[in-house]
Design a protein around this motif. Structure first.
Motif, PDB file in Angstrom:
ATOM      1  N   TYR A 147      57.684  37.958  41.623  1.00 52.69           N
ATOM      2  CA  TYR A 147      56.568  38.792  41.162  1.00 52.69           C
ATOM      3  C   TYR A 147      55.660  39.192  42.308  1.00 52.69           C
ATOM      4  O   TYR A 147      55.215  40.336  42.405  1.00 52.69           O
ATOM      5  CB  TYR A 147      55.768  38.090  40.055  1.00 52.69           C
ATOM      6  N   GLY A 346      54.882  43.189  30.717  1.00 52.26           N
ATOM      7  CA  GLY A 346      55.814  42.451  31.569  1.00 52.26           C
ATOM      8  C   GLY A 346      57.120  42.294  30.829  1.00 52.26           C
ATOM      9  O   GLY A 346      57.329  42.930  29.782  1.00 52.26           O
ATOM     10  N   ALA A 451      50.190  34.932  41.763  1.00 51.43           N
ATOM     11  CA  ALA A 451      51.618  34.756  42.065  1.00 51.43           C
ATOM     12  C   ALA A 451      51.812  34.098  43.424  1.00 51.43           C
ATOM     13  O   ALA A 451      52.666  33.222  43.590  1.00 51.43           O
ATOM     14  CB  ALA A 451      52.327  36.111  42.026  1.00 51.43           C
TER      15      ALA A 451
END
Lengths: 501, 142
Positions: A147, A346, A451
């Motif tokens: 990600y 997502g 992330a």
């Protein structure tokens, strides 16, 4: 859920009377916004975002998406009649559209623009339907390092194509990351960059920045000039808006070229509809039997860019919905809207919110039909929008911006921030700093940091995790290569030439 | 001496912001037992911002960029100043009065409309906002 049953479910949602009404409101508003030079879809969607909190999320996303693709239809009207693009995606339409209008063929130009938009818009929706679900399944295998790498790649692409100076685009993106970092750090509860202001503990509201930079900034930029250009007349009667059989024959390849080029460029972060329309126009000219006629009023010179900028909408929604990564300012605002309503775009968005995803897809089929029906006979009416005096329009935009921002937080501090970001948006335009990287930095900043930190927690602080996993290694290498383009003179000249064109 | 361009000054301002971010972030934990701390990410983008700003300043001194056309900016800044005054007076005078005055300013001063027309536009715009937002939609005005 397979595609057929998903689409049936989507039509059941989109055909509900309230959703049909909001779809109509969205495409109508979008067309009006597209017609008006100086007011783009990101500004309109950002301004209306606070009002959607009162709505059902399915109706709200259907309406906001309607504004997005509706504006692409409307933009051609101003390009053809005024030689001023209603929005940046319609710049290429000016070349031949205005020349056709000057030769007395405004009706045929407007008609072919509407037909091209309809065909390509529909191809774009078919593309979402076919590509989004499998892409989301692939992305399910992604973890934090992938990600992080994906977001870095998306930001790098936006920086590459956002403006002439990559340094300025990078700086704008870093300011966006900084704005995203203002507030309380959720990992450690440390307050960061709050300047002792209680109001900043919860961060800077995305809506405030988006409305300030796009809506107020645009108004300030438009305030520079006092004179308005004069529009060419629109022929009256539906018959005069219909292209001839020869026009349709000449545009056959342009419809296909624009649809495919637009869709695939839309999927790439950062490229956007302006680039899609220019590439499609260039391709059309390159394969044409009469390239010397381009720029003098050929019908395929209108069909190709109009098809491309409409197909791009479908492509641009794919990374936003399936990966949670927007590729443009408008999709960044749409992503923020979904997040503000409590959804998480997502890989899990389609399985968790089938009604929202398939309802949106089905509404886009319906919206494209509505736009064709609206745009063919009502173009003369939409052209009247161009007569709205600036001294009426601009105060209204400022007023809606003020009310919109205040309605989300009830805080006068946010209204002050709005004024500040409005000035920032204007100054950025003047100094040639692109706003798309700033908005994308702001939208992705929190997720990017999360992330990265989660990746480093997984690896006990070792940065090698980002390059030891194949997918993230490839994406980070690509991002690095993109950012190094200015170092390679020939590639940078190609980039600058593409942007110049 | 050659005058420094807008790129130099914007680079300087952003360089200052980058330096502020680096100094502030270096006071927060960089790496802790649980992984990266709150200072980790800001420190890196702060360094990047400072470095890129410096690059922009150097390139603007070596090769002056495209001259920025500031013609018309006075109108934009005057409008922004009027907006700022209107926002400052919101608490005292309320939205409808401030918005009406701002509309009047834009119509009468910026677009040189006759006073009567400007006043009519201002009153109509304020009335429309009152009818649409608090009355029809139930949205509170600032």
């Amino acid at each position: 859920m397979d595609i057929a049953s998903g689409l049936l479910h989507g039509f059941a949602v989109a055909l509900q009377p309230m959703n049909l009404l909001w779809c109509f409101v969205g495409v109508l508003l979008g067309t009006i916004v597209g017609v008006m030079p100086g007011l783009g879809p990101p500004a309109t969607i950002a301004m209306l975002l606070p009002l959607t909190f009162l709505m059902n999320p399915a109706s709200a996303i259907i309406m906001l998406a309607g504004i997005y693709y509706g504006a692409k239809y409307g933009g051609s009207t101003t390009s053809i009649l005024l030689n001023v693009p209603g929005e940046s995606a319609s710049v290429a339409t000016c070349f031949d559209g205005y020349q056709m209008a000057r030769k007395g063929r405004a009706g045929a130009a407007l008609g072919i623009a509407a037909i091209a938009s309809f065909i390509a818009g529909t191809v774009g929706v078919i593309g979402i339907m076919l590509i989004a679900p499998p892409l989301a399944r692939v992305a399910l295998a992604f973890s934090s390092p992938e990600y992080f790498a994906l977001m870095a790649l998306g930001l790098a692409m936006v920086v590459l194509l956002a403006g002439r100076s990559m340094v300025k685009a990078l700086l704008a993106m870093l300011v966006g990351l900084w704005l995203a970092g203002i507030g309380t750090d959720l990992f450690s509860q440390t307050s960061r960059f709050t300047f002792g202001q209680m109001e900043l503990l919860s961060g800077v509201d995305f809506v405030v920045v988006a409305i300030g930079v796009f809506a107020v900034g645009e108004v300030l930029a438009n305030m520079e000039g006092r004179e308005a250009a004069k529009a060419l007349p629109v022929p009256k009667g539906l018959r005069n808006l219909l292209p001839t059989r020869q026009d349709l024959k000449d545009s056959r390849f342009a419809f296909a070229n624009g649809s495919l080029v637009g869709f695939f460029i839309g999927v790439l972060p950062g490229a956007g509809s302006t680039i899609a329309s220019f590439i499609s126009y260039g391709l059309e000219k390159a394969v044409s039997r009469r390239p010397e006629e381009f720029g003098k009023g050929v019908v395929e010179g209108v069909a190709a860019p109009e098809a491309a900028n409409n197909a791009e909408t479908g492509g641009a929604l794919i990374p936003m919905l399936t990966l949670g990564i927007p590729g443009s300012s408008t999709t960044a605002v749409l992503l923020a809207a979904l997040v503000l309503w409590g959804f998480k775009p997502g890989p899990l968005f389609i399985p968790e919110q089938p009604a929202l995803f398939w309802g949106l897809v089905a509404s886009m089929y319906i919206g494209n039909v509505m736009l064709l029906v609206l745009n063919m006979p009502l173009v003369p009416l939409f052209a009247q929008v161009l007569r709205t005096p600036a001294y009426v329009l601009y105060p209204l935009i400022i007023g809606i911006s003020l009310v919109g921002v205040y309605s989300t937080s009830g805080s006068l501090f946010d209204v002050w921030l709005l004024a500040g970001f409005g000035l920032l948006g204007y100054v950025m335009r003047k100094l040639d700093y692109p706003s798309a990287p700033l908005i994308l930095g702001l939208v992705l900043g929190g997720a990017l940091e999360r992330a990265l930190r989660q990746s480093l927690m997984m690896s006990d602080g070792s940065i090698s995790i980002l390059v030891s996993r194949p997918v993230s290694a490839v994406m980070l290498s690509l991002a690095l290569l993109i950012l190094l383009i200015p170092v390679f003179g020939k590639l940078n000249r190609w980039r600058l030439q593409a942007l110049e064109k | 001496m050659k005058s420094l361009g807008a790129d130099f000054w914007s680079g300087l301002a952003l360089g200052g912001l980058g330096a502020y971010i680096v100094v502030t972030a270096s006071r927060w934990e960089y790496l802790g037992a649980d992984g990266p701390g709150p200072g980790f990410f800001p420190l890196w983008y702060g360094i990047a911002m400072a470095g890129l700003s410096l690059a922009l300043m150097i390139s603007s001194v070596r090769t002056p960029g495209v001259r920025i056309d500031w013609t018309g900016s006075a109108r934009a800044f005057a409008t922004w100043a009027a907006l700022a005054v209107a926002v400052a007076l919101l608490k005292v005078a309320g939205f409808l009065l401030c918005f009406g005055a701002l509309t009047f300013f834009i119509a009468a001063v910026m677009y040189r409309r006759p006073v009567l027309i400007a006043a009519l536009v201002a009153v109509a715009a304020a009335a429309a906002f009152y009818l649409v937002f608090p009355l029809a939609l139930g949205v509170k005005l600032p």
